[in-house]
Design an enzyme around this catalytic site. Structure first.
Site, PDB file in Angstrom:
ATOM      1  N   SER A   1     -14.517  -5.801  -5.944  1.00  0.00           N
ATOM      2  CA  SER A   1     -15.518  -6.806  -6.302  1.00  0.00           C
ATOM      3  C   SER A   1     -15.612  -7.837  -5.182  1.00  0.00           C
ATOM      4  O   SER A   1     -14.701  -7.985  -4.375  1.00  0.00           O
ATOM      5  CB  SER A   1     -15.161  -7.479  -7.625  1.00  0.00           C
ATOM      6  OG  SER A   1     -13.931  -8.187  -7.509  1.00  0.00           O
TER       7      SER A   1
ATOM      8  N   ASP B   1     -11.377 -11.007 -14.824  1.00  0.00           N
ATOM      9  CA  ASP B   1     -10.751 -10.432 -16.023  1.00  0.00           C
ATOM     10  C   ASP B   1     -11.817  -9.954 -17.007  1.00  0.00           C
ATOM     11  O   ASP B   1     -11.646  -8.934 -17.677  1.00  0.00           O
ATOM     12  CB  ASP B   1      -9.858 -11.465 -16.701  1.00  0.00           C
ATOM     13  CG  ASP B   1      -8.815 -12.028 -15.758  1.00  0.00           C
ATOM     14  OD1 ASP B   1      -8.346 -11.284 -14.879  1.00  0.00           O
ATOM     15  OD2 ASP B   1      -8.477 -13.221 -15.890  1.00  0.00           O
TER      16      ASP B   1
ATOM     17  N   ARG C   1      -1.876 -13.588  -6.504  1.00  0.00           N
ATOM     18  CA  ARG C   1      -1.691 -15.029  -6.418  1.00  0.00           C
ATOM     19  C   ARG C   1      -0.512 -15.308  -5.478  1.00  0.00           C
ATOM     20  O   ARG C   1       0.649 -15.091  -5.835  1.00  0.00           O
ATOM     21  CB  ARG C   1      -1.405 -15.630  -7.808  1.00  0.00           C
ATOM     22  CG  ARG C   1      -2.526 -15.409  -8.804  1.00  0.00           C
ATOM     23  CD  ARG C   1      -3.722 -16.293  -8.501  1.00  0.00           C
ATOM     24  NE  ARG C   1      -4.823 -16.053  -9.435  1.00  0.00           N
ATOM     25  CZ  ARG C   1      -5.862 -15.270  -9.196  1.00  0.00           C
ATOM     26  NH1 ARG C   1      -5.965 -14.649  -8.024  1.00  0.00           N
ATOM     27  NH2 ARG C   1      -6.806 -15.115 -10.091  1.00  0.00           N
TER      28      ARG C   1
ATOM     29  N   ALA D   1      -1.831   4.377 -10.322  1.00  0.00           N
ATOM     30  CA  ALA D   1      -2.829   3.986 -11.319  1.00  0.00           C
ATOM     31  C   ALA D   1      -4.039   4.912 -11.305  1.00  0.00           C
ATOM     32  O   ALA D   1      -4.325   5.603 -10.322  1.00  0.00           O
ATOM     33  CB  ALA D   1      -3.269   2.550 -11.073  1.00  0.00           C
TER      34      ALA D   1
ATOM     35  N   GLU E   1      -8.853 -10.839  -1.935  1.00  0.00           N
ATOM     36  CA  GLU E   1      -7.429 -10.534  -1.989  1.00  0.00           C
ATOM     37  C   GLU E   1      -7.102  -9.272  -1.194  1.00  0.00           C
ATOM     38  O   GLU E   1      -6.014  -9.159  -0.615  1.00  0.00           O
ATOM     39  CB  GLU E   1      -6.945 -10.427  -3.433  1.00  0.00           C
ATOM     40  CG  GLU E   1      -7.553  -9.314  -4.243  1.00  0.00           C
ATOM     41  CD  GLU E   1      -7.352  -9.513  -5.741  1.00  0.00           C
ATOM     42  OE1 GLU E   1      -6.897 -10.602  -6.149  1.00  0.00           O
ATOM     43  OE2 GLU E   1      -7.686  -8.585  -6.506  1.00  0.00           O
TER      44      GLU E   1
ATOM     45  N   ALA F   1      -0.408   0.696  -6.955  1.00  0.00           N
ATOM     46  CA  ALA F   1      -1.801   1.168  -6.925  1.00  0.00           C
ATOM     47  C   ALA F   1      -1.862   2.692  -6.851  1.00  0.00           C
ATOM     48  O   ALA F   1      -2.736   3.312  -7.463  1.00  0.00           O
ATOM     49  CB  ALA F   1      -2.531   0.544  -5.743  1.00  0.00           C
TER      50      ALA F   1
ATOM     51  N   ASN G   1      -5.259  -8.890  -8.876  1.00  0.00           N
ATOM     52  CA  ASN G   1      -5.184 -10.304  -9.278  1.00  0.00           C
ATOM     53  C   ASN G   1      -4.079 -11.035  -8.513  1.00  0.00           C
ATOM     54  O   ASN G   1      -3.213 -11.688  -9.092  1.00  0.00           O
ATOM     55  CB  ASN G   1      -4.943 -10.388 -10.793  1.00  0.00           C
ATOM     56  CG  ASN G   1      -5.198 -11.782 -11.332  1.00  0.00           C
ATOM     57  OD1 ASN G   1      -6.253 -12.358 -11.103  1.00  0.00           O
ATOM     58  ND2 ASN G   1      -4.225 -12.342 -12.027  1.00  0.00           N
TER      59      ASN G   1
ATOM     60  N   ALA H   1     -20.330 -12.908  -6.153  1.00  0.00           N
ATOM     61  CA  ALA H   1     -21.750 -12.672  -6.419  1.00  0.00           C
ATOM     62  C   ALA H   1     -22.346 -11.615  -5.510  1.00  0.00           C
ATOM     63  O   ALA H   1     -23.503 -11.205  -5.700  1.00  0.00           O
ATOM     64  CB  ALA H   1     -22.521 -13.979  -6.270  1.00  0.00           C
TER      65      ALA H   1
END
Length: 318
Positions: A221, A253, A164, A185, A194, A182, A162, A224
């Protein structure tokens, strides 16, 4: 206490709406990890949120909203000396959003690891966070300490990047810092945008490195377009449902919430995650479910109120 514990920023999205006389800004509770907590709760899971807001009108709005959607707010602190963060959200003609942040010495940045009791992590099975608590040294230290404590408590660690740019004092520091977390995790999610913004021509190499270093599940991701997930030596591809998007603010999210909800349903924690991944069809079904959650959210304006309940998913084809 809760099973899915989300940590990080809860803030107010000032969503721009075109109206008579120009753009009007509507305050709505949001913040990526807070959205995930609400998403899990709306689907029927037991979720809680840990972080800090100001003891101001916006902070009080967030607490009421989280509680109203069934999120455990017993771990959400309020500060009398700092304000709640704000994000001004603007949409373009393709319903893609841009952000302007008001987040200088705000309450969420002042949260410290000793504010979270050990019992909370021992009760949780999943600990989720994003990169917005890595932007400055003090809150970064808090995040690292909580991840370490969550790991020791046996939690599955979920990390949605996420990213920004506007939140990083020196955004060029972000690739290394985000990469470090990362590697710690169990689940890492990037958007393709990103991933390329952070790592440029080395984006695919970073994916390969994380896989080689043993990150159990890496999800990339792409709006679409086809979603890719890497688990061990396996690569899965999922086609998101086709919908008419009006606001993508909380779609990512919502996807994460759907995935964590399915893990919650199966009572997965850190110790059993690799075994869950090895079970035939489990990951593919969870990703398909999560994709439908994200698709539903993209058809609605807002954040908390755009996240789906189970009945809403019937309107989106698989």
């Amino acid at each position: 206490m809760c099973d899915v514990l989300c940590f990080g920023e809860a803030l107010i999205d000032m969503r721009g709406e075109q109206g008579e006389g120009g753009v009007h800004y509507v305050p709505q509770p949001g913040g990526a990890p807070a959205n995930v907590a609400v998403g899990v709760a709306r689907l029927g899971g037991r979720a809680g949120f840990a972080g800090q807001v100001g003891n101001d009108v916006f902070g009080q709005m967030i607490v009421r909203a989280l509680s109203g959607y069934g999120v455990d707010t017993s771990l959400l602190a309020t500060s009398d000396s700092s304000l709640t963060a704000l994000a001004v959200v603007s949409l373009d003609a393709q319903s893609e959003r841009s952000f302007s942040f008001y987040r200088t010495v705000t309450a969420d940045l002042l949260y410290r690891s000793d504010q979270l009791p050990e019992t909370a992590l021992k009760a949780a099975r999943i600990f989720h966070l994003c990169s917005n608590t890595l932007t400055e040294p003090a809150i970064r230290d808090t995040s690292w300490r909580l991840v370490e404590r969550a790991r020791q408590a046996g939690c599955l660690i979920s990390f949605d990047v996420n990213f920004r740019t506007g939140l990083w004092p020196v955004w060029q520091d972000a690739p290394e810092i985000i990469g470090q977390l990362a590697r710690q995790a169990d689940i890492v999610k990037f958007s393709r945008e990103e991933l390329e913004q952070l790592y440029g021509e080395n984006a695919n190499a970073l994916v390969d490195t994380l896989r080689e270093q043993g990150v159990p599940l890496l999800v990339v991701s792409d709006g679409a377009a086809t979603l890719r997930a890497f688990a061990g030596g396996e690569t899965l591809r999922v086609e998101p449902p086709r919908v008419s998007a009006v606001d993508t603010t909380a779609a990512g999210d919502s996807f994460v919430a759907g995935l964590l909800f399915r893990l919650w349903q199966d009572r997965v924690s850190g110790a059993g995650f690799r075994q869950w991944l090895a079970r035939e069809g489990e990951l593919a079904n969870a990703l398909e479910f999560a994709s439908r959650c994200g698709a539903v959210t993209a058809t609605r304006f807002g954040a908390f109120d755009a996240l789906p309940e189970p009945k809403d998913l019937k309107a989106v084809s698989k």
